[in-house]
Motif scaffolding. Structure first.
Motif, short mmCIF file in Angstrom:
data_model
loop_
_atom_site.label_atom_id
_atom_site.label_comp_id
_atom_site.label_asym_id
_atom_site.label_seq_id
_atom_site.Cartn_x
_atom_site.Cartn_y
_atom_site.Cartn_z
N VAL A 77 0.84 -1.22 0.00
CA VAL A 77 0.00 0.00 0.00
C VAL A 77 0.86 1.25 0.00
CG1 VAL A 77 -1.93 -1.08 1.23
CG2 VAL A 77 -0.15 0.08 2.54
N GLU A 78 0.26 2.34 -0.44
CA GLU A 78 0.87 3.66 -0.30
C GLU A 78 0.40 4.20 1.05
OE1 GLU A 78 2.18 5.55 -3.19
OE2 GLU A 78 2.24 3.58 -4.16
N ASN A 79 1.15 5.15 1.59
CA ASN A 79 0.72 5.73 2.87
C ASN A 79 -0.31 6.84 2.64
OD1 ASN A 79 3.03 4.20 3.32
ND2 ASN A 79 3.54 5.35 5.16
N THR A 80 -1.42 6.49 1.97
CA THR A 80 -2.48 7.47 1.73
C THR A 80 -3.84 6.85 2.06
OG1 THR A 80 -2.88 6.73 -0.55
CG2 THR A 80 -1.21 8.45 -0.24
N ILE A 81 -4.78 7.70 2.40
CA ILE A 81 -6.13 7.25 2.71
C ILE A 81 -6.74 6.51 1.51
CG2 ILE A 81 -8.51 8.10 3.09
CD1 ILE A 81 -7.08 8.31 5.61
N GLU A 82 -6.51 7.07 0.31
CA GLU A 82 -7.11 6.48 -0.90
C GLU A 82 -6.64 5.04 -1.07
OE1 GLU A 82 -5.41 9.47 -0.92
OE2 GLU A 82 -7.29 10.56 -0.70
N SER A 83 -5.34 4.83 -0.89
CA SER A 83 -4.77 3.50 -1.06
C SER A 83 -5.38 2.53 -0.04
CB SER A 83 -3.24 3.58 -0.89
OG SER A 83 -2.67 2.32 -0.96
N LEU A 84 -5.54 3.01 1.19
CA LEU A 84 -6.10 2.13 2.23
C LEU A 84 -7.59 1.87 2.02
CD1 LEU A 84 -4.33 3.29 5.51
CD2 LEU A 84 -3.59 1.68 3.77
N GLN A 85 -8.27 2.88 1.46
CA GLN A 85 -9.70 2.69 1.15
C GLN A 85 -9.87 1.54 0.17
OE1 GLN A 85 -10.90 6.59 0.05
NE2 GLN A 85 -12.07 6.92 1.94
#
Ligand code: ATP
Ligand code: MG
Ligand code: MG
Length: 386
Positions: free
Chosen positions: A126-134
């Motif tokens: 994952v990237e350390n971003t909300i979008e990636s975790l979503q």
């Protein structure tokens, strides 16, 4: 015995117990870590290296003094080990740096296991971003685990994302660390198997054990695990297959999840002695520490050396963790000293809340009896008699 000297990167409790096992075979050990670390305390030598297992200069200094280099922790400078191999071509390094590197990054470790057709918990980078975790939430569903790829221990690099609202909390908790995400494994039990790998690429499994964690820290180990014999065997075979995929020699700890449908998934692998293998000191003919020393110094690993001492041996290992009140953990140790078949191991560390200060091995001819002794040691009952 052998005129080899073993250098150990790391001088914590695992190093201390490697030193003990080596000394019984007259094998000299030199330790690299801070002065007076647990492994140095029981090994009076001027040759120890005071320094860090992340520092190239310190690692090369240790390498100059020994025939074999090993580790008690995987979070070390592997590039310095590769350099040491170049500078000292006759030096043996076990586990091999390539294996340590593969294991250091828990996501790369997973990819390596998948490539070798070993079942693991489903993971994604994952990237350390909300979008990636979503996106992960949409694929894996909730809860899922957000994990630091490197430098993780005792669950400190893990965050359970329970709902969408936790995504930012997870990123904040693990800020600036390389991350990956893991599907939540709805396990019924956590199992573990120690596997020793010889320089001739043979693998030998210790018994399958059950580990009970509290606050992500290993609390209890039951040996053998309280599961059907078929599961015990399946777990040993899975652990052996996994360790076979990592080149080099030495002991490995393999952590697994047992799912409701009987399926086994590997959680992670440690390329060193492991907390779940401390019971072997009293329950098996050869401890995990001696097995490691034998493997890396090319000493014999005879038939059945990983077995429980007798067919009736039933062991429980209790971790002794620092309590809120300084030295409060010694209460359980004193009770253990009053208990037949219990052995106390203290690591020479300064008391601190939840710090691994020692462990207690309880051995009986039935698990029920070991459990009665455990209740007495934990102060839950007044006697360990039936
Ligand atoms: P260690 O001290 O063993 O190196 P660690 O920090 O590397 O620990 P993990 O072994 O990844 O952490 O996780 C710690 C604990 O969290 C596991 O033993 C298990 O109880 C729980 N856990 C980890 N991953 C999952 C998962 N995917 N699903 C459910 N529980 C999990
Ligand atoms: Mg780990
Ligand atoms: Mg773990």
């Amino acid at each position: 015995m052998e005129s080899v000297t073993v250098g150990i990167l790391g001088g914590g409790q695992l190093g201390r117990m490697i030193v003990e096992a080596a000394h019984r075979l007259n094998i000299k050990t030199i330790v690299l870590d801070a002065p007076n670390s647990p492994a140095k305390q029981i090994n009076a030598l001027d040759e120890h290296v005071d320094g860090s297992f992340n520092n190239e200069e310190d690692i090369l200094k240790l390498a100059s003094k020994v025939d074999v280099l090993t580790i008690e922790i995987e979070h070390i400078n592997t590039d310095a080990l590769i350099k040491a191999q170049e500078v000292y071509p006759n030096l043996k390094i076990y586990p091999v740096p390539e294996t340590i590197k593969l294991i250091q990054d828990k996501y790369i470790q997973k990819l390596h296991l998948i490539k070798n057709e070993i079942k693991v918990t489903e993971s994604v980078s994952v990237e350390n971003t909300i979008e990636s975790l979503q996106e992960v939430g949409e694929t894996f569903g909730y809860p899922f685990l957000l994990k630091a790829r490197t430098l993780a221990y005792d669950g400190r690099g893990n965050f359970v994302v329970k709902t969408k609202d936790d995504l930012q909390k997870g990123l904040d908790f693990l800020s600036n660390r390389p991350l990956y995400a893991e599907k939540f494994a709805p396990f019924t039990k956590e199992l573990a198997v120690m596997v020793v790998r010889s320089p001739k690429d043979e693998v030998f499994a210790y018994p399958t054990v059950e580990t009970i964690h509290e606050n992500n820290i290993c609390h209890l180990v039951y040996a053998p695990a309280k599961v059907p014999g078929s599961v015990l065997l399946k777990a040993q075979n899975l652990a052996k297959a996994a360790v076979k995929s990592f080149p080099g020699a030495g002991i490995f700890g393999v952590e697994m999840f047992l799912l409701t449908n009987g399926e086994l998934l590997i959680n992670e692998i440690a390329p060193r002695p492991h907390n779940s293998g401390h019971y072997t000191i009293d329950a098996c003919a050869t401890s995990q520490f001696e097995a490691h020393i034998r493997a890396i110094t090319e000493l014999p690993l005879p038939r059945n050396f990983t077995k429980l001492s007798t067919s009736e041996t039933n062991a429980i290992m209790l971790n002794v963790l620092g309590t809120k009140e300084p030295n409060g953990e010694l209460v359980a140790c004193k009770k253990a000293l009053e208990t037949p078949g219990a052995s106390v191991y203290l690591y020479g560390k300064t008391t601190r809340f939840e710090r691994k200060m020692g462990h207690i091995n309880i051995i009986s001819s039935s698990m029920k009896e070991s459990e009665r002794k455990l209740s007495f040691i934990l102060g839950e009952t007044q006697t360990f008699e039936e």
